[in-house]
Design a protein around this motif. Structure first.
Motif, PDB file in Angstrom:
ATOM      1  N   GLY A 330     -79.706-169.420  91.183  1.00  0.00           N
ATOM      2  CA  GLY A 330     -79.825-170.358  91.247  1.00  0.00           C
ATOM      3  C   GLY A 330     -79.934-171.352  89.577  1.00  0.00           C
ATOM      4  N   SER A 366     -76.527-172.296 100.257  1.00  0.00           N
ATOM      5  CA  SER A 366     -74.916-172.399 100.794  1.00  0.00           C
ATOM      6  C   SER A 366     -74.154-171.128 100.403  1.00  0.00           C
ATOM      7  CB  SER A 366     -74.128-173.841 100.578  1.00  0.00           C
ATOM      8  OG  SER A 366     -73.782-173.895  99.417  1.00  0.00           O
ATOM      9  N   ASP A 367     -73.392-170.596 100.375  1.00  0.00           N
ATOM     10  CA  ASP A 367     -72.494-170.259 100.062  1.00  0.00           C
ATOM     11  C   ASP A 367     -71.951-170.014  98.517  1.00  0.00           C
ATOM     12  OD1 ASP A 367     -70.923-172.123 100.338  1.00  0.00           O
ATOM     13  OD2 ASP A 367     -69.446-170.988 101.729  1.00  0.00           O
ATOM     14  N   ARG A 368     -72.027-171.336  98.271  1.00  0.00           N
ATOM     15  CA  ARG A 368     -72.427-171.683  96.648  1.00  0.00           C
ATOM     16  C   ARG A 368     -73.393-170.879  95.710  1.00  0.00           C
ATOM     17  NH1 ARG A 368     -69.120-175.735  99.013  1.00  0.00           N
ATOM     18  NH2 ARG A 368     -71.220-176.421  99.512  1.00  0.00           N
ATOM     19  N   PRO A 369     -72.823-170.449  95.114  1.00  0.00           N
ATOM     20  CA  PRO A 369     -73.832-170.706  93.832  1.00  0.00           C
ATOM     21  C   PRO A 369     -75.092-172.212  93.381  1.00  0.00           C
ATOM     22  CG  PRO A 369     -72.169-169.500  92.839  1.00  0.00           C
ATOM     23  CD  PRO A 369     -71.694-170.304  94.010  1.00  0.00           C
ATOM     24  N   GLU A 371     -77.172-174.682  92.230  1.00  0.00           N
ATOM     25  CA  GLU A 371     -77.103-175.874  91.834  1.00  0.00           C
ATOM     26  C   GLU A 371     -78.224-177.318  91.306  1.00  0.00           C
ATOM     27  OE1 GLU A 371     -73.632-175.775  88.267  1.00  0.00           O
ATOM     28  OE2 GLU A 371     -73.995-178.274  88.524  1.00  0.00           O
ATOM     29  N   ASP A 389     -77.683-181.754  94.497  1.00  0.00           N
ATOM     30  CA  ASP A 389     -77.335-180.067  94.480  1.00  0.00           C
ATOM     31  C   ASP A 389     -75.745-180.304  95.147  1.00  0.00           C
ATOM     32  OD1 ASP A 389     -77.225-180.058  97.672  1.00  0.00           O
ATOM     33  OD2 ASP A 389     -79.643-180.415  97.111  1.00  0.00           O
ATOM     34  N   ASN A 390     -75.748-178.636  95.340  1.00  0.00           N
ATOM     35  CA  ASN A 390     -74.421-178.538  95.898  1.00  0.00           C
ATOM     36  C   ASN A 390     -74.414-177.640  97.140  1.00  0.00           C
ATOM     37  OD1 ASN A 390     -75.365-175.779  94.649  1.00  0.00           O
ATOM     38  ND2 ASN A 390     -73.253-175.403  93.745  1.00  0.00           N
ATOM     39  N   ASN A 392     -74.691-178.053 101.509  1.00  0.00           N
ATOM     40  CA  ASN A 392     -73.965-178.466 102.455  1.00  0.00           C
ATOM     41  C   ASN A 392     -74.174-179.854 102.599  1.00  0.00           C
ATOM     42  OD1 ASN A 392     -72.396-176.037 103.533  1.00  0.00           O
ATOM     43  ND2 ASN A 392     -75.058-175.608 103.914  1.00  0.00           N
TER      44      ASN A 392
END
Length: 466
Positions: A330, A366-369, A371, A389-390, A392
């Motif tokens: 990240g 999560s399943d996203r990078p 950030e 953060d991005n 869940n």
């Protein structure tokens, strides 16, 4: 009389009665003095006129003048007697005994009777001056004081009546106000007894009048609410410690027991002891966090507040965590464009920002990078430190609970941590007079630490004063 309010009321009533009596005497004597002065001046003027007549016409002339003047309507008192007291001229039929014995002004009103008056109305009061004439003759010139005496008595009786009515009113007010105050004190005492018996949900009565009893009750109720909150926190901490530390203690016990087995290879025993050490270190960190939270909340932490640049603190902490974010694939973005100076503890603020970034790194995956954005901005008289953060995020109905000690979401229990990070940040915000809030970052979680830019003192009742 053992009650302070009753004793004070009694003192006030006695002082009131004393001053009222002084006022009564003063008004009565002043009115009497004014009337006597007026009568004395009028009598002196009349004697001066008669003296001129005497100087011109002698004894016979003054007798004739008095006889003539005594017959006029509304005439003053005139009386001429010889040495034996025989009346030679005048409008006075009889006098109180002893009035003519000594010459001079008679300041004390005396009784007299006029001619041709009914038996009921013939006796009056008067003041007069007696003058000794040649050949043993005596001259009396006076002024009737019946109406003045009547007015003086009316004024005196009115003041006495007013004093009695005011005293009655004061006693009535004393009784009613005293009973009301004592009744409220009894209610406060009863509530205090229930609180001392263990019912911390009990509160002192507040009537809504805003008087000193209500102000005292409100302050004490704030104190009781704070005590109840601390006691509930202590109970929760005890329950959470017992619950959350039971598992690592059980693992520690099992690993030590396995390491002490006779057939355990040396390598396996060493690995077991390293695992035990790791578990012990985790528990020590947990207790250290608990100790710091308790000291911060109690105000006993040596938090030296100085004028510090929050932007610089955030930038320094973000620089430390930036490699950790890169390690998990990240990135960490710090936005602190300009200095923001506030009276804070550098150590505690750095700890708070570290906890927020550590929380985002652990639970923002999560399943996203990943950030993470950390920013510092000013809004009115406050500084906002935001970590978003991005991941869940946290469900809305559980955002309040994640601030509680040892509380962890179900999906977070498989990850390292003790559930004390946000609790410590909230305690640090509280000691600085600020607050901590959780919001939706869309997606992810946004945690905002709000700190006032002016120095805030923590008072005993939990209120804040700048």
């Amino acid at each position: 009389m053992r009650v302070t309010a009753v004793r004070l009321s009694a003192v006030y009533l006695l002082l009131f009665a004393l001053f009222a009596a002084i006022l009564l005497v003063y008004v009565t004597e002043t009115a009497t003095s004014i009337l006597q002065t007026q009568s004395r001046d009028a009598i002196a003027d009349e004697i001066e006129v008669l003296d001129r007549i005497y100087q011109t016409t002698g004894i016979s002339g003054i007798v004739r003048a008095i006889d003539r003047r005594a017959r006029q309507p509304g005439a003053p008192l005139y009386l001429v007697t010889d040495g034996t007291g025989l009346i030679l001229a005048g409008n006075v039929q009889s006098l109180e005994a002893g009035v003519l014995d000594k010459p001079g002004f008679k300041t004390t009103p005396f009784r007299y009777a006029r001619f041709t008056e009914s038996e009921q109305d013939r006796y009056h009061m008067a003041v007069a001056e007696v003058v000794q004439l040649p050949n043993g003759l005596r001259l009396l010139v006076g002024r009737d004081q019946t109406d003045q005496e009547r007015i003086r008595l009316i004024v005196r009786n009115a003041l006495i009546l007013a004093l009695l009515l005011m005293s009655f009113g004061a006693l009535l007010a004393w009784f009613l106000v005293g009973r009301t105050a004592l009744h409220r004190l009894d209610r406060m005492s009863a509530a205090t007894a229930r609180i001392m018996a263990g019912d911390l949900s009990e509160r002192l009565p507040v009537t809504g009048t805003g008087d000193e009893f209500d102000r005292l009750s409100e302050k004490l109720n704030v104190l009781l609410a704070r005590i109840a909150l601390l006691q509930e926190g202590l109970r929760q901490v005890s329950d959470n410690i017992a619950h959350d530390l039971k598992t690592p203690l059980t693992r520690l016990h099992n690993r030590v027991e396995a390491a002490l087995g006779d057939e355990t290879p040396e390598r396996t025993a060493r690995q077991a002891m390293e695992a035990v050490l790791s578990e012990a270190d985790g528990m020590i960190r947990t207790f250290d966090a608990l100790l710091m939270i308790s000291r911060v909340e109690a105000g006993s932490h040596p938090a030296l507040k100085t004028e510090a640049d929050l932007s610089a603190i955030v930038a320094e902490v973000a620089e430390l965590y930036e490699p950790l974010a890169e390690d998990v694939g990240g990135r960490l973005i710090a936005e602190a464009p300009e200095p923001v100076v506030a009276p804070v503890s550098r150590e505690l603020m750095a700890q708070a920002v570290s906890n927020l970034l550590d929380n985002a790194l652990k639970y923002g995956l999560s399943d996203r990078p990943l950030e993470i954005r950390v920013s510092v901005e000013t809004r009115e008289a406050h500084c906002l430190v935001t970590v978003a953060d991005n991941g869940n995020g946290v469900p809305v109905d559980k955002r309040g609970r994640v601030l509680e000690r040892f509380y962890r979401l179900d999906e977070s229990r498989s990850k390292p941590g003790s559930g004390l990070g946000l609790s410590l940040v909230q305690a640090i915000a509280s000691i600085h007079g600020g607050s901590l809030s959780l919001d939706d970052a869309g997606p992810g979680l946004k945690v905002t630490l709000e700190i006032p830019l002016e120095r805030v003192a923590q008072t005993h009742d939990g209120a804040r004063a700048t």
